[in-house]
Design a protein around this motif. Structure first.
Motif, PDB file in Angstrom:
ATOM      1  N   LYS A   1      61.761 -32.671  70.478  1.00 12.02           N
ATOM      2  CA  LYS A   1      60.516 -32.505  71.220  1.00 12.02           C
ATOM      3  C   LYS A   1      60.546 -31.204  72.010  1.00 12.02           C
ATOM      4  CE  LYS A   1      60.510 -37.458  71.904  1.00 12.02           C
ATOM      5  NZ  LYS A   1      61.898 -37.624  71.519  1.00 12.02           N
ATOM      6  N   PRO A   2      59.808 -30.178  71.600  1.00 11.07           N
ATOM      7  CA  PRO A   2      59.772 -28.952  72.369  1.00 11.07           C
ATOM      8  C   PRO A   2      59.209 -29.217  73.758  1.00 11.07           C
ATOM      9  CG  PRO A   2      58.848 -28.625  70.172  1.00 11.07           C
ATOM     10  CD  PRO A   2      59.034 -30.094  70.365  1.00 11.07           C
ATOM     11  N   ASP A   3      59.540 -28.341  74.719  1.00  9.63           N
ATOM     12  CA  ASP A   3      59.102 -28.540  76.092  1.00  9.63           C
ATOM     13  C   ASP A   3      57.617 -28.285  76.261  1.00  9.63           C
ATOM     14  OD1 ASP A   3      61.662 -29.178  76.877  1.00  9.63           O
ATOM     15  OD2 ASP A   3      62.187 -27.099  77.330  1.00  9.63           O
ATOM     16  N   ASP A   4      57.097 -27.271  75.547  1.00  9.28           N
ATOM     17  CA  ASP A   4      55.699 -26.908  75.674  1.00  9.28           C
ATOM     18  C   ASP A   4      54.850 -27.909  74.919  1.00  9.28           C
ATOM     19  OD1 ASP A   4      53.400 -25.577  76.220  1.00  9.28           O
ATOM     20  OD2 ASP A   4      53.655 -24.078  74.640  1.00  9.28           O
ATOM     21  N   ALA A   5      53.920 -28.574  75.590  1.00 10.43           N
ATOM     22  CA  ALA A   5      53.128 -29.612  74.940  1.00 10.43           C
ATOM     23  C   ALA A   5      51.755 -29.690  75.581  1.00 10.43           C
ATOM     24  CB  ALA A   5      53.837 -30.958  75.047  1.00 10.43           C
ATOM     25  N   VAL A   6      50.850 -30.339  74.891  1.00  2.00           N
ATOM     26  CA  VAL A   6      49.495 -30.554  75.376  1.00  2.00           C
ATOM     27  C   VAL A   6      49.249 -32.040  75.454  1.00  2.00           C
ATOM     28  CG1 VAL A   6      47.054 -30.184  74.896  1.00  2.00           C
ATOM     29  CG2 VAL A   6      48.706 -28.408  74.328  1.00  2.00           C
ATOM     30  N   ARG A   7      48.630 -32.485  76.515  1.00  2.00           N
ATOM     31  CA  ARG A   7      48.322 -33.905  76.656  1.00  2.00           C
ATOM     32  C   ARG A   7      46.834 -34.146  76.485  1.00  2.00           C
ATOM     33  NH1 ARG A   7      51.992 -37.439  78.485  1.00  2.00           N
ATOM     34  NH2 ARG A   7      53.921 -36.639  79.398  1.00  2.00           N
ATOM     35  N   THR A   8      46.518 -35.271  75.892  1.00  3.77           N
ATOM     36  CA  THR A   8      45.139 -35.710  75.803  1.00  3.77           C
ATOM     37  C   THR A   8      45.137 -37.213  75.851  1.00  3.77           C
ATOM     38  OG1 THR A   8      43.070 -35.554  74.552  1.00  3.77           O
ATOM     39  CG2 THR A   8      45.085 -35.778  73.281  1.00  3.77           C
ATOM     40  N   GLY A   9      43.985 -37.835  75.843  1.00  3.42           N
ATOM     41  CA  GLY A   9      43.920 -39.289  75.929  1.00  3.42           C
ATOM     42  C   GLY A   9      42.933 -39.831  74.941  1.00  3.42           C
ATOM     43  N   ALA A  10      42.978 -41.149  74.719  1.00  2.89           N
ATOM     44  CA  ALA A  10      42.038 -41.783  73.798  1.00  2.89           C
ATOM     45  C   ALA A  10      41.783 -43.198  74.242  1.00  2.89           C
ATOM     46  CB  ALA A  10      42.577 -41.781  72.379  1.00  2.89           C
ATOM     47  N   GLY A  11      40.495 -43.530  74.375  1.00  4.02           N
ATOM     48  CA  GLY A  11      40.138 -44.916  74.633  1.00  4.02           C
ATOM     49  C   GLY A  11      40.566 -45.404  75.998  1.00  4.02           C
ATOM     50  N   GLY A  12      40.353 -46.705  76.268  1.00  2.00           N
ATOM     51  CA  GLY A  12      40.702 -47.295  77.543  1.00  2.00           C
ATOM     52  C   GLY A  12      41.779 -48.329  77.434  1.00  2.00           C
ATOM     53  N   SER A  13      42.462 -48.388  76.322  1.00  2.00           N
ATOM     54  CA  SER A  13      43.428 -49.457  76.125  1.00  2.00           C
ATOM     55  C   SER A  13      44.852 -49.030  76.410  1.00  2.00           C
ATOM     56  CB  SER A  13      43.347 -49.972  74.682  1.00  2.00           C
ATOM     57  OG  SER A  13      43.865 -49.000  73.807  1.00  2.00           O
ATOM     58  N   GLY A  14      45.053 -47.870  77.004  1.00  6.83           N
ATOM     59  CA  GLY A  14      46.392 -47.446  77.324  1.00  6.83           C
ATOM     60  C   GLY A  14      47.083 -46.692  76.217  1.00  6.83           C
ATOM     61  N   ILE A  15      46.339 -46.111  75.267  1.00  4.21           N
ATOM     62  CA  ILE A  15      46.924 -45.280  74.221  1.00  4.21           C
ATOM     63  C   ILE A  15      46.748 -43.819  74.628  1.00  4.21           C
ATOM     64  CG2 ILE A  15      46.848 -44.589  71.802  1.00  4.21           C
ATOM     65  CD1 ILE A  15      45.789 -47.346  71.126  1.00  4.21           C
ATOM     66  N   ALA A  16      47.845 -43.111  74.765  1.00  2.94           N
ATOM     67  CA  ALA A  16      47.806 -41.701  75.156  1.00  2.94           C
ATOM     68  C   ALA A  16      48.412 -40.855  74.051  1.00  2.94           C
ATOM     69  CB  ALA A  16      48.570 -41.493  76.454  1.00  2.94           C
ATOM     70  N   ILE A  17      47.778 -39.730  73.759  1.00  3.74           N
ATOM     71  CA  ILE A  17      48.218 -38.836  72.689  1.00  3.74           C
ATOM     72  C   ILE A  17      48.849 -37.595  73.309  1.00  3.74           C
ATOM     73  CG2 ILE A  17      47.503 -37.449  70.704  1.00  3.74           C
ATOM     74  CD1 ILE A  17      45.039 -39.338  70.527  1.00  3.74           C
ATOM     75  N   ARG A  18      49.980 -37.194  72.763  1.00  6.15           N
ATOM     76  CA  ARG A  18      50.636 -35.966  73.208  1.00  6.15           C
ATOM     77  C   ARG A  18      51.002 -35.143  71.974  1.00  6.15           C
ATOM     78  NH1 ARG A  18      53.721 -34.152  77.729  1.00  6.15           N
ATOM     79  NH2 ARG A  18      55.371 -32.676  77.130  1.00  6.15           N
ATOM     80  N   TYR A  19      50.420 -33.955  71.869  1.00  3.21           N
ATOM     81  CA  TYR A  19      50.773 -33.019  70.814  1.00  3.21           C
ATOM     82  C   TYR A  19      51.899 -32.120  71.322  1.00  3.21           C
ATOM     83  CZ  TYR A  19      46.565 -34.042  68.052  1.00  3.21           C
ATOM     84  OH  TYR A  19      45.604 -34.650  67.292  1.00  3.21           O
ATOM     85  N   GLU A  20      53.066 -32.223  70.681  1.00  2.00           N
ATOM     86  CA  GLU A  20      54.160 -31.329  71.016  1.00  2.00           C
ATOM     87  C   GLU A  20      53.953 -29.991  70.287  1.00  2.00           C
ATOM     88  OE1 GLU A  20      56.222 -32.243  73.195  1.00  2.00           O
ATOM     89  OE2 GLU A  20      56.221 -34.436  73.195  1.00  2.00           O
ATOM     90  N   THR A  21      54.517 -28.940  70.854  1.00  5.11           N
ATOM     91  CA  THR A  21      54.418 -27.630  70.217  1.00  5.11           C
ATOM     92  C   THR A  21      55.167 -27.653  68.886  1.00  5.11           C
ATOM     93  OG1 THR A  21      54.316 -26.550  72.373  1.00  5.11           O
ATOM     94  CG2 THR A  21      54.891 -25.165  70.472  1.00  5.11           C
ATOM     95  N   PRO A  22      54.495 -27.306  67.793  1.00  3.89           N
ATOM     96  CA  PRO A  22      55.170 -27.359  66.483  1.00  3.89           C
ATOM     97  C   PRO A  22      56.148 -26.211  66.295  1.00  3.89           C
ATOM     98  CG  PRO A  22      52.972 -26.461  66.230  1.00  3.89           C
ATOM     99  CD  PRO A  22      53.092 -26.877  67.683  1.00  3.89           C
ATOM    100  N   THR A  23      57.171 -26.460  65.498  1.00  2.24           N
ATOM    101  CA  THR A  23      58.030 -25.360  65.071  1.00  2.24           C
ATOM    102  C   THR A  23      57.250 -24.489  64.089  1.00  2.24           C
ATOM    103  OG1 THR A  23      58.942 -26.671  63.248  1.00  2.24           O
ATOM    104  CG2 THR A  23      60.100 -26.772  65.354  1.00  2.24           C
ATOM    105  N   GLY A  24      57.794 -23.320  63.777  1.00  2.00           N
ATOM    106  CA  GLY A  24      57.059 -22.351  62.964  1.00  2.00           C
ATOM    107  C   GLY A  24      56.553 -22.899  61.658  1.00  2.00           C
ATOM    108  N   THR A  25      57.368 -23.652  60.948  1.00  2.00           N
ATOM    109  CA  THR A  25      56.963 -24.148  59.635  1.00  2.00           C
ATOM    110  C   THR A  25      55.936 -25.265  59.722  1.00  2.00           C
ATOM    111  OG1 THR A  25      58.848 -25.673  59.627  1.00  2.00           O
ATOM    112  CG2 THR A  25      59.163 -23.528  58.572  1.00  2.00           C
ATOM    113  N   ASP A  26      55.763 -25.842  60.894  1.00  2.00           N
ATOM    114  CA  ASP A  26      54.831 -26.966  61.050  1.00  2.00           C
ATOM    115  C   ASP A  26      53.487 -26.552  61.638  1.00  2.00           C
ATOM    116  OD1 ASP A  26      56.700 -28.733  60.083  1.00  2.00           O
ATOM    117  OD2 ASP A  26      57.396 -29.381  62.058  1.00  2.00           O
ATOM    118  N   ARG A  27      53.292 -25.268  61.886  1.00  2.00           N
ATOM    119  CA  ARG A  27      52.083 -24.851  62.604  1.00  2.00           C
ATOM    120  C   ARG A  27      50.804 -25.156  61.829  1.00  2.00           C
ATOM    121  NH1 ARG A  27      54.632 -19.171  64.827  1.00  2.00           N
ATOM    122  NH2 ARG A  27      55.880 -20.121  66.500  1.00  2.00           N
TER     123      ARG A  27
END
Length: 262
Positions: A24-50
């Motif tokens: 899990k890279p340190d640099d990440a973006v947080r977002t949320g979805a819905g009201g049921s306690g599901i939270a989404i976090r996009y980690e910074t991808p490595t070069g080949t995964d961009r």
């Protein structure tokens, strides 16, 4: 390990709940979805995964899955969904952190699987397979958080939950589930000589037939062409409506709202 097996980069299928080797890279973006306690976090991808990360963000596949689950069931314990660079480890659920991890590289892996089968498979099919993966791993989270007692193997129940979520989308969901079935079939063909060893999952081929059975059981009138081929043997098709009805009833009952304690 990747979602699909040894025919792609010499790896075998492994999406076992509770196992995660993703960095899990340190640099990440947080977002949320819905009201049921599901939270989404996009980690910074490595070069080949961009490019794969851009695909998932652009298609909003993760947000769609989280919103659909949120609309169906409420959970008291928060569930996190991390979208990460996995280096071939495969998507998974970690009960220690109540965290689903979905791998960027499975986008390329799935696209390559379809490419090897021939032209004509659109990115819609790749997105469908990623949705099925998300729902499968979210099923493990729901079993954990809700304390569900699953009949049979949990991996099979998770596949059935993925089918439930996709088939709630009507004709579009049916096509998405059939795309996922095709991917499992192609994985079986690609890896027919692989030594799978012990596994908590059904074989890739069986998972393909199961998904087609669920589609046929839910909407036989639109999918009669599946029956009598290797895609769905006629003997299996006879019981698909009953089988799907039982699966749907079990999950909907299991996910029904519970009285709050106190």
């Amino acid at each position: 390990m990747g979602r699909f097996g040894a025919g792609l980069a010499g790896i075998v299928l492994a999406a076992v709940a509770g196992v995660s080797g993703c960095q899990k890279p340190d640099d990440a973006v947080r977002t949320g979805a819905g009201g049921s306690g599901i939270a989404i976090r996009y980690e910074t991808p490595t070069g080949t995964d961009r490019d794969d990360a851009a695909f998932l963000r652009g298609r909003k596949v993760v947000e769609e899955a989280a919103s659909a689950v949120s609309a169906l069931v409420e959970v008291d314990r928060p569930i996190s969904v991390g979208v990460v660079s996995c280096d071939g480890e495969g998507s998974s659920y970690d009960p220690e952190f109540t965290r689903v991890e979905v791998c960027y590289d499975e986008v390329s892996e799935t696209r390559e699987l379809f490419r090897r089968a021939g032209p004509g498979r659109a990115d819609d099919d790749v997105a469908a397979v990623m949705l099925e993966t998300l729902y499968h791993e979210m099923a493990h989270a729901l079993v954990d958080v809700l304390g569900l007692r699953v009949r049979g193997r949990e991996e099979d129940a998770a596949d059935q939950f993925a089918a439930l979520m996709l088939l709630r989308g009507g004709a579009l969901g049916e096509q998405r589930l059939l795309a996922a079935a095709d991917a499992w079939h192609l994985s079986e063909v690609t890896n027919e000589d692989a030594d799978d060893g012990p596994d908590e999952h059904s074989s890739d081929g069986r998972r393909a037939v199961n998904h087609r059975c669920y589609v046929y059981g839910a909407a036989s009138g639109r999918h009669r062409g599946l029956v009598g081929t290797d895609a769905l043997p006629a003997e299996r098709a006879k019981g698909c409506a009953r089988e799907w009805s039982a699966i749907r009833a079990w999950w909907m009952t299991a996910l029904a709202p519970r009285p709050r304690a106190g």
